[in-house]
Motif scaffolding. Structure first.
Motif, PDB file in Angstrom:
ATOM      1  N   ARG A   1      61.382 -40.799  62.830  1.00  0.00           N
ATOM      2  CA  ARG A   1      61.003 -41.752  63.869  1.00  0.00           C
ATOM      3  C   ARG A   1      61.542 -43.136  63.513  1.00  0.00           C
TER       4      ARG A   1
ATOM      5  N   GLU B   1      53.385 -37.882  62.659  1.00  0.00           N
ATOM      6  CA  GLU B   1      54.127 -38.567  61.613  1.00  0.00           C
ATOM      7  C   GLU B   1      55.305 -37.680  61.207  1.00  0.00           C
TER       8      GLU B   1
ATOM      9  N   ASP C   1      60.689 -46.699  65.091  1.00  0.00           N
ATOM     10  CA  ASP C   1      59.860 -47.397  66.081  1.00  0.00           C
ATOM     11  C   ASP C   1      60.661 -48.470  66.795  1.00  0.00           C
ATOM     12  N   GLY C   2      60.280 -48.715  68.059  1.00  0.00           N
ATOM     13  CA  GLY C   2      60.948 -49.749  68.826  1.00  0.00           C
ATOM     14  C   GLY C   2      60.615 -51.143  68.281  1.00  0.00           C
ATOM     15  N   ARG C   3      61.467 -52.099  68.577  1.00  0.00           N
ATOM     16  CA  ARG C   3      61.249 -53.479  68.125  1.00  0.00           C
ATOM     17  C   ARG C   3      60.897 -54.348  69.324  1.00  0.00           C
TER      18      ARG C   3
ATOM     19  N   PRO D   1      60.876 -46.080  71.202  1.00  0.00           N
ATOM     20  CA  PRO D   1      61.106 -45.466  69.884  1.00  0.00           C
ATOM     21  C   PRO D   1      62.209 -44.410  69.964  1.00  0.00           C
TER      22      PRO D   1
ATOM     23  N   ARG E   1      58.882 -53.873  74.163  1.00  0.00           N
ATOM     24  CA  ARG E   1      59.549 -53.328  72.986  1.00  0.00           C
ATOM     25  C   ARG E   1      60.606 -52.332  73.424  1.00  0.00           C
TER      26      ARG E   1
ATOM     27  N   ARG F   1      64.962 -39.997  73.296  1.00  0.00           N
ATOM     28  CA  ARG F   1      64.374 -41.202  73.880  1.00  0.00           C
ATOM     29  C   ARG F   1      63.513 -40.783  75.070  1.00  0.00           C
TER      30      ARG F   1
ATOM     31  N   LEU G   1      63.184 -40.824  68.394  1.00  0.00           N
ATOM     32  CA  LEU G   1      62.588 -39.702  67.665  1.00  0.00           C
ATOM     33  C   LEU G   1      63.627 -38.631  67.399  1.00  0.00           C
TER      34      LEU G   1
ATOM     35  N   LEU H   1      54.891 -38.278  69.914  1.00  0.00           N
ATOM     36  CA  LEU H   1      54.503 -39.654  69.585  1.00  0.00           C
ATOM     37  C   LEU H   1      53.278 -39.698  68.684  1.00  0.00           C
TER      38      LEU H   1
ATOM     39  N   ASN I   1      51.982 -56.217  71.962  1.00  0.00           N
ATOM     40  CA  ASN I   1      52.529 -54.886  71.686  1.00  0.00           C
ATOM     41  C   ASN I   1      53.458 -54.396  72.790  1.00  0.00           C
TER      42      ASN I   1
END
Length: 390
Positions: free
Chosen positions: A212, A189, A214-216, A110, A107, A173, A112, A186, A104
């Motif tokens: 949102r 939802e 999400d980061g990869r 994210p 990454r 960010r 937002l 964070l 996890n």
């Protein structure tokens, strides 16, 4: 530093005033632990500066990570460590293992999109803060029933310039907003409001997460160099710690003529440790003569140990001094230095402290012997209070 109260740590003289100031930088369970840590830090500084002096290292102060210019001592230590400490590069499999063990991790952050309504206190006091919190709670209650009123309330209520745009903060960010706001967003939802207003230095924030992304997870090739650099930095830190430990161990075994001044600079002139060796003078060459300098009760300790070992008292004295100089802990050295500083007769006082450190005082014992006098029995005590003699 002759007139300054000092202590000895790893063979290095440290002024008590400097030690007290340094203790504030060391969190510990007790004051004694903080004192030990502070003393070690100052002794480490002294041995590092001394090593830099021995190697003839020169360094120019630079800006540190906080943007402040180093002191000359900090620059010398930095340059010394960069020259003397080396760490091996981590193996490739270790770099790969770090990446794979954190599925996890590594990454992109994210992205937002969020909006808020800021309710700022009218004054800077607890009552105003409480009133502002109450107004924020009322807004949340209204929005729970009528969420579509958010933009309108932001325009009329919010104390933030974003209120004119309906409270929108745009794309965010990490670092774009205060940490409490980011952490609260964070947990949401898209379309949700934070359950409670979030407090910052500006007031109370009613938060809504709008969108949102999400980061990869980044490919290994993109982060391998970063992981390798972190492992190298960790290895170098451990190597530097071992390097300092080795210098301190050497300093403890053979106390150098080193001290730290009250200003934190290195002193290599006469220190208390130097004066101890000077006071001892030719004791090693003439231990028999040194026995004459001992106080009577201290001489009894030497005589008792000599009787136990069945050797000459002069030999016991030489062994005791040798053992102290090579094995004594910092606290024992501090006691010797204190006696030296305050004593009108430094040689016998130094010898007494060293001897009692090596041979703690024998507990007093007396032998009760029954003797007959005129047909009766009387008890008579014989022997010295230190357990010697009859």
């Amino acid at each position: 530093m002759a007139n300054t109260a000092t202590a000895i740590f790893h063979g290095v003289e440290v002024p008590e005033t400097l030690l007290a100031a340094e203790m504030q930088n060391h969190q510990a369970a007790s004051l004694s632990d903080a004192r030990v840590r502070a003393g070690r830090a100052l002794a480490a500084k002294a041995v590092l500066l001394d090593r830099a002096r021995q190697l003839g290292i020169a360094a120019q102060p630079e800006l540190n990570a906080d943007g402040l210019e180093e002191t000359q001592e900090e620059a010398l230590i930095r340059e010394l460590l960069s020259q003397e400490v080396e760490a091996e590069a981590p193996p490739a499999d270790a770099v790969r293992r770090i990446y794979e063990d954190q599925p996890n991790g590594f990454r992109t952050p994210p992205l937002l999109e969020a909006s808020h309504i800021l309710v700022a206190p009218d004054e800077r006091d607890d009552i105003a803060a409480t009133n502002a919190r109450a107004r924020a709670d009322e807004l949340l209650a209204v929005l729970a029933r009528q969420p579509d009123r958010f933009a309108g309330l932001a325009r009329t209520v919010s104390a933030c310039p974003s209120g004119s745009d309906g409270g929108t903060l745009g794309q965010l960010r990490p670092g774009d907003v205060l940490p409490p706001i980011w952490q609260a967003l964070l947990a949401l939802e898209p379309g949700e409001f934070a359950d409670e207003p979030v407090r910052t230095e500006h007031g109370w924030h009613v938060l809504r997460l709008d969108h949102r992304v999400d980061g990869r997870r980044l490919p290994f090739e993109h982060v391998a160099a970063h992981i390798e650099m972190q492992l190298e930095a960790r290895a170098w830190t451990l190597a530097a710690a071992r390097y300092v430990d080795a210098l301190l161990k050497r300093s403890s075994a053979t106390p150098p003529d080193l001290g730290i001044s009250v200003l934190g600079t290195l002193e290599t002139d006469e220190t208390p440790v130097t004066r101890v060796y000077a006071v001892l003078g030719d004791v090693f060459a003439n231990p028999q003569g040194a026995l004459l300098a001992l106080k009577p009760d201290v001489l009894k300790v030497i005589d008792a140990e000599a009787a136990r070992r069945r050797c000459a008292p002069a030999s016991v004295l030489s062994d005791a001094i040798n053992s102290f100089l090579t094995e004594a802990k910092d606290e024992a050295w501090t006691q010797v230095i204190s006696r030296l500083r305050d004593s009108a007769s430094p040689l016998p006082d130094c010898l007494e402290t060293m001897i009692r450190n090596q041979f703690p005082q024998v507990k007093a014992t007396r032998t009760l012997i029954l003797t007959r006098r005129g047909g009766g029995s009387d008890s008579v005590e014989k022997g010295q209070p230190d357990g010697t003699g009859l």
